[in-house]
Design an enzyme around this catalytic site. Structure first.
Site, short mmCIF file in Angstrom:
data_model
loop_
_atom_site.label_atom_id
_atom_site.label_comp_id
_atom_site.label_asym_id
_atom_site.label_seq_id
_atom_site.Cartn_x
_atom_site.Cartn_y
_atom_site.Cartn_z
N GLY A 163 1.16 -0.89 0.26
CA GLY A 163 -0.02 0.19 -0.34
C GLY A 163 1.08 0.79 0.17
CD GLU A 168 -0.78 1.69 2.98
OE1 GLU A 168 -0.48 2.73 2.91
OE2 GLU A 168 0.55 0.64 3.67
NI NI Z 1 4.34 2.84 4.79
#
Ligand code: NI
Length: 195
Positions: free
Chosen positions: A49, A154
């Protein structure tokens, strides 16, 4: 599309709270281009991500995708998802600062902005994820296990938090040592670190 430079730990952009994306801004070329570039940058760097602050844009956007990732060979596949203004709510019984084993997912994390280091992080194993997708459509899902840990990692980026802030400091390892002592030990025990 373009591959963007990834900010490394110590850069102030990684420590700021990123700005909400106004719904009207979502359809702009600038934001759509940013999302395309984040996807390309994540794939190029073999990330699971990436969050906008990691490419020097202080906006509340992250993208997540796992498809046969060499940096995380034992992660399950996660189809590409774009999260705009995400909100994460733990769906576990125990309090966040005293997670029971059954409510927790504990695994070694890495980060494109913390190059070459892994560390063990304990997080709630089940979360509700609410966000807008790149077209402005609302998403409301329950994620569990590795995907739940990834989305928390994230979303932390959007609040200026890095995994090293949450890792057990005694588990922090450089990659060669992680591969030598953690991965090898796990193979010897036949116990996967993540499930
Ligand atoms: Ni990271």
């Amino acid at each position: 599309m373009a591959i963007r430079k990834i900010a490394q730990m110590g850069h102030p952009v990684l420590r700021r709270r990123a700005e909400e994306v106004p719904p009207a801004a979502l359809s702009t070329v600038r934001v759509q281009q940013l999302i395309d570039d984040m996807i390309e940058t994540m794939r190029d760097a073999d990330g699971a991500g990436i969050a906008a602050p990691q490419v020097h844009e202080s906006l509340r956007i992250s993208v997540i995708e796992v498809a046969g990732n060499p940096r995380y060979p034992d992660f399950p596949g996660i189809p590409l998802v774009v999260l705009v203004n995400p909100m994460i709510d733990p769906l576990v019984g125990s309090p966040i600062d005293a997670l029971s084993d059954e409510d927790a997912i504990e695994m070694f994390e890495g980060c494109l902005s913390v190059h070459g280091i892994r560390g063990r992080v304990k997080r709630p194993r089940k979360v509700r994820v609410r966000a807008l997708d790149r077209t402005g459509k609302a998403l409301d899902e329950v994620w569990e296990g590795v995907p739940a840990a990834v989305v928390q990692h994230e979303t932390d980026h959007l609040d200026g938090i890095l995994f090293v802030d949450r890792a057990d400091p005694r588990t922090l390892s450089f990659m060669p040592e992680y591969e030598r002592y953690v991965v090898r030990a796990r193979i010897a025990e036949q116990t996967p670190d993540i499930d």
